[in-house]
Write a protein that holds these residues in place. Structure first.
Motif, PDB file in Angstrom:
ATOM      1  N   UNK A 273     -18.521 -28.896  20.815  1.00  0.00           N
ATOM      2  CA  UNK A 273     -19.217 -29.635  21.868  1.00  0.00           C
ATOM      3  C   UNK A 273     -19.852 -28.674  22.875  1.00  0.00           C
ATOM      4  N   UNK A 274     -20.898 -29.134  23.518  1.00  0.00           N
ATOM      5  CA  UNK A 274     -21.609 -28.301  24.489  1.00  0.00           C
ATOM      6  C   UNK A 274     -20.707 -27.918  25.651  1.00  0.00           C
ATOM      7  N   UNK A 275     -19.740 -28.773  25.978  1.00  0.00           N
ATOM      8  CA  UNK A 275     -18.868 -28.509  27.128  1.00  0.00           C
ATOM      9  C   UNK A 275     -17.739 -27.534  26.799  1.00  0.00           C
ATOM     10  N   UNK A 276     -17.536 -27.226  25.522  1.00  0.00           N
ATOM     11  CA  UNK A 276     -16.438 -26.345  25.129  1.00  0.00           C
ATOM     12  C   UNK A 276     -16.871 -24.888  25.143  1.00  0.00           C
ATOM     13  N   UNK A 277     -15.934 -24.017  25.444  1.00  0.00           N
ATOM     14  CA  UNK A 277     -16.207 -22.584  25.415  1.00  0.00           C
ATOM     15  C   UNK A 277     -15.966 -22.039  24.014  1.00  0.00           C
ATOM     16  N   UNK A 278     -16.752 -21.068  23.629  1.00  0.00           N
ATOM     17  CA  UNK A 278     -16.555 -20.418  22.328  1.00  0.00           C
ATOM     18  C   UNK A 278     -15.221 -19.675  22.297  1.00  0.00           C
ATOM     19  N   UNK A 279     -14.652 -19.571  21.100  1.00  0.00           N
ATOM     20  CA  UNK A 279     -13.399 -18.854  20.942  1.00  0.00           C
ATOM     21  C   UNK A 279     -13.643 -17.400  20.576  1.00  0.00           C
ATOM     22  N   UNK A 280     -12.778 -16.521  21.051  1.00  0.00           N
ATOM     23  CA  UNK A 280     -12.873 -15.094  20.732  1.00  0.00           C
ATOM     24  C   UNK A 280     -11.461 -14.532  20.614  1.00  0.00           C
ATOM     25  N   UNK A 281     -11.185 -13.842  19.509  1.00  0.00           N
ATOM     26  CA  UNK A 281      -9.851 -13.281  19.318  1.00  0.00           C
ATOM     27  C   UNK A 281      -9.912 -12.141  18.320  1.00  0.00           C
ATOM     28  N   UNK A 282      -8.898 -11.291  18.357  1.00  0.00           N
ATOM     29  CA  UNK A 282      -8.747 -10.187  17.410  1.00  0.00           C
ATOM     30  C   UNK A 282      -7.371 -10.302  16.773  1.00  0.00           C
ATOM     31  N   UNK A 283      -7.311 -10.184  15.460  1.00  0.00           N
ATOM     32  CA  UNK A 283      -6.015 -10.148  14.787  1.00  0.00           C
ATOM     33  C   UNK A 283      -6.018  -9.038  13.747  1.00  0.00           C
ATOM     34  N   UNK A 284      -4.830  -8.649  13.336  1.00  0.00           N
ATOM     35  CA  UNK A 284      -4.677  -7.537  12.400  1.00  0.00           C
ATOM     36  C   UNK A 284      -3.699  -7.907  11.304  1.00  0.00           C
ATOM     37  N   UNK A 285      -4.079  -7.576  10.069  1.00  0.00           N
ATOM     38  CA  UNK A 285      -3.141  -7.683   8.954  1.00  0.00           C
ATOM     39  C   UNK A 285      -2.694  -6.272   8.574  1.00  0.00           C
ATOM     40  N   UNK A 286      -1.393  -6.080   8.534  1.00  0.00           N
ATOM     41  CA  UNK A 286      -0.820  -4.805   8.110  1.00  0.00           C
ATOM     42  C   UNK A 286       0.088  -5.055   6.911  1.00  0.00           C
ATOM     43  N   UNK A 287      -0.146  -4.312   5.818  1.00  0.00           N
ATOM     44  CA  UNK A 287       0.669  -4.466   4.613  1.00  0.00           C
ATOM     45  C   UNK A 287       1.208  -3.119   4.153  1.00  0.00           C
ATOM     46  N   UNK A 288       2.410  -3.160   3.627  1.00  0.00           N
ATOM     47  CA  UNK A 288       3.024  -2.003   2.989  1.00  0.00           C
ATOM     48  C   UNK A 288       3.446  -2.428   1.594  1.00  0.00           C
ATOM     49  N   UNK A 289       2.896  -1.748   0.572  1.00  0.00           N
ATOM     50  CA  UNK A 289       3.122  -2.134  -0.817  1.00  0.00           C
ATOM     51  C   UNK A 289       3.837  -1.018  -1.567  1.00  0.00           C
ATOM     52  N   UNK A 290       4.836  -1.398  -2.341  1.00  0.00           N
ATOM     53  CA  UNK A 290       5.583  -0.431  -3.132  1.00  0.00           C
ATOM     54  C   UNK A 290       5.713  -0.943  -4.567  1.00  0.00           C
ATOM     55  N   UNK A 291       5.448  -0.073  -5.537  1.00  0.00           N
ATOM     56  CA  UNK A 291       5.577  -0.424  -6.946  1.00  0.00           C
ATOM     57  C   UNK A 291       6.397   0.612  -7.685  1.00  0.00           C
ATOM     58  N   UNK A 292       7.194   0.157  -8.635  1.00  0.00           N
ATOM     59  CA  UNK A 292       8.038   1.043  -9.452  1.00  0.00           C
ATOM     60  C   UNK A 292       7.918   0.573 -10.894  1.00  0.00           C
ATOM     61  N   UNK A 293       7.461   1.473 -11.788  1.00  0.00           N
ATOM     62  CA  UNK A 293       7.196   1.086 -13.169  1.00  0.00           C
ATOM     63  C   UNK A 293       7.832   2.060 -14.147  1.00  0.00           C
ATOM     64  N   UNK A 294       8.531   1.487 -15.142  1.00  0.00           N
ATOM     65  CA  UNK A 294       9.095   2.261 -16.235  1.00  0.00           C
ATOM     66  C   UNK A 294       8.497   1.749 -17.542  1.00  0.00           C
ATOM     67  N   UNK A 295       9.016   2.253 -18.653  1.00  0.00           N
ATOM     68  CA  UNK A 295       8.516   1.803 -19.954  1.00  0.00           C
ATOM     69  C   UNK A 295       8.855   0.351 -20.243  1.00  0.00           C
ATOM     70  N   UNK A 296       9.866  -0.196 -19.561  1.00  0.00           N
ATOM     71  CA  UNK A 296      10.339  -1.538 -19.899  1.00  0.00           C
ATOM     72  C   UNK A 296      10.138  -2.584 -18.798  1.00  0.00           C
ATOM     73  N   UNK A 297       9.866  -2.136 -17.557  1.00  0.00           N
ATOM     74  CA  UNK A 297       9.688  -3.133 -16.501  1.00  0.00           C
ATOM     75  C   UNK A 297       8.877  -2.539 -15.359  1.00  0.00           C
ATOM     76  N   UNK A 298       8.405  -3.457 -14.488  1.00  0.00           N
ATOM     77  CA  UNK A 298       7.726  -3.069 -13.260  1.00  0.00           C
ATOM     78  C   UNK A 298       8.209  -3.975 -12.142  1.00  0.00           C
ATOM     79  N   UNK A 299       8.456  -3.391 -10.969  1.00  0.00           N
ATOM     80  CA  UNK A 299       8.854  -4.144  -9.775  1.00  0.00           C
ATOM     81  C   UNK A 299       7.840  -3.860  -8.670  1.00  0.00           C
ATOM     82  N   UNK A 300       7.442  -4.904  -7.957  1.00  0.00           N
ATOM     83  CA  UNK A 300       6.429  -4.752  -6.904  1.00  0.00           C
ATOM     84  C   UNK A 300       6.874  -5.504  -5.658  1.00  0.00           C
TER      85      UNK A 300
END
Length: 432
Positions: A43-70
């Protein structure tokens, strides 16, 4: 604490002497947005929104001849959400995004179980929803076959309420708190089959999905499961500079709200042409069925339930991203161009024209036109994306969103900028 650090270092160093591969990487992705008409008319009477957000990820993988875990851990941080000094997480956003194990069963067969991302073809029905900072995952068991040209995935999921000790409260139908009714993403059960066959220049996929949603009686007690069945195909063709991709989906059974689904469908066709080394062109159309409102106990509206819907029908997310469910459907005609501006930069432009698959109560069905622009600049080790979108609404869009044209803002637009850094902390050699 020092003993813990020493133990971690010893474990990492010992991996080098085992017949296994260990990877440790991450992602740091801050995004700022200016919303002046994103998802709905402001609506014309509403103010625009403004924001900053962050996604932070830490990924670990372990793989052998018979299995993989992530394992993938993530946190979503809105700048300023936490009061200074006070040690709290205001939005409780820290989560385990992925946690799965893959066991090699011999030959081309394997199994994958745990929390994982489902992403197939162009992500029209199953997608990782990577644009959303939280992403999308599923807890399930998958049986996989992967040959040179043929792939088969068969998945099974069952979601259950837990008591305070972490076990099933009782029975198999309890879903009273963790998975309430009215949410298409929180299913009780799911079974799906995905097949993909590739040939020279052509590939075809087949998808069959059955989702069970918890039903409740008048007293609010769990009472059986409503099932939605989706059947679909994705076709992809490429020869020289020309490409074509098509989607066709059909839904029946019961909607997640309990309504009967009567022949809902999605049809889409996209054509692409590489005009030169620096210019790629595209044109396409998509038709998604909507509810014709003839009867109150059934619907003809298709729902692209688990797709990366931000990728389709305009980046401003006016349709099928937390909205436009069981509505008038959508007819989307679009054209795009991707320009390579240099070795590390590009500009993507897309124009989309929207109308309803059914008319609104007033008889209108024209919804408007959207223009999307995305500039990408790659640097050494990171990249920057900047986007701008503008909506030119028609009379039907004001009616659909419940905002009078006289009360709406003159400009309906959205702008954003996102930095993407993917550090690779540690990698050992892959086992022979």
């Amino acid at each position: 604490m020092k003993k813990g650090y020493k133990l971690f270092i010893l474990v990492v160093l010992s991996i080098q002497f085992t017949n296994a591969q260990f990877t440790l990487d991450g992602q740091f992705r801050p995004r700022t947005e200016y919303r002046n008409g994103f998802q709905t008319l402001i609506p014309d009477a509403a103010d625009a929104g403004f924001a900053i957000n962050t996604r932070a990820r830490l990924n670990a993988g372990f793989e052998t001849e018979s299995f993989k875990v992530y394992l993938s851990l993530q946190d979503l941080m809105v700048w300023g959400e936490n009061p200074q000094i006070v040690p709290i997480d205001a939005n409780n956003s820290f989560s385990v995004f992925e946690a799965w194990a893959s066991l090699k069963l011999g030959g081309n067969w394997s199994t994958k179980l745990g929390r994982q991302v489902l992403s197939y073809d162009d992500q029209r029905f199953f997608g990782g929803l990577d644009w959303a900072q939280q992403g999308r995952n599923h807890d399930l068991l998958m049986i996989k076959y992967k040959g040179a040209q043929f792939i088969m995935d068969f998945g099974l999921a069952f979601n259950q309420d837990l008591d305070e000790n972490g076990g099933p409260l009782f029975g198999f139908q309890n879903q009273s708190t963790a998975y309430p009714a009215g949410n298409p993403f929180q299913y009780k059960t799911m079974q799906y089959l995905y097949l993909n066959q590739k040939w020279s220049g052509f590939s075809a996929s087949f998808l069959a999905v059955n989702n069970g949603y918890q039903n409740f009686d008048d007293a609010g007690e769990a009472d059986g499961v409503n099932s939605t069945f989706t059947l679909g195909t994705h076709l992809n063709f490429k020869k020289g500079s020309f490409g074509a991709a098509a989607n066709a989906f059909y839904q029946t059974g019961s909607f997640f709200t309990g309504l009967d689904v009567d022949g809902a469908y999605l049809l889409g066709l996209d054509l692409s042409y590489k005009a030169s080394a620096a210019v790629n062109l595209g044109i396409g159309v998509e038709l998604i069925s909507g509810d014709d409102a003839d009867t109150a106990d059934k619907t003809e509206a298709f729902l692209p339930t688990f797709g990366t819907n931000h990728k389709f029908n305009g980046f401003m997310d006016y349709f099928y991203v937390g909205n436009h469910v069981n509505s008038i459907g959508l007819f989307d005609i679009h054209a795009s161009a991707n320009f390579k501006l240099g070795e590390r930069s590009s500009l993507f432009a897309k124009v989309l024209n929207f109308s309803g698959e059914q008319d609104l109560p007033s008889g209108e069905n024209a919804l408007g036109t959207e223009v999307d622009l995305v500039f990408t600049q790659k640097f050494k080790g990171y990249s920057l994306k900047i986007g701008y979108s503008h909506l030119f609404p028609s009379d039907g869009m004001y009616e659909l969103k419940g905002v009078a044209e006289a009360d709406a803002a003159d400009n309906q637009n959205w702008a954003w900028a996102m930095l993407i850094i993917k550090p690779k902390f540690f990698t050992t050699a892959k086992p022979d």
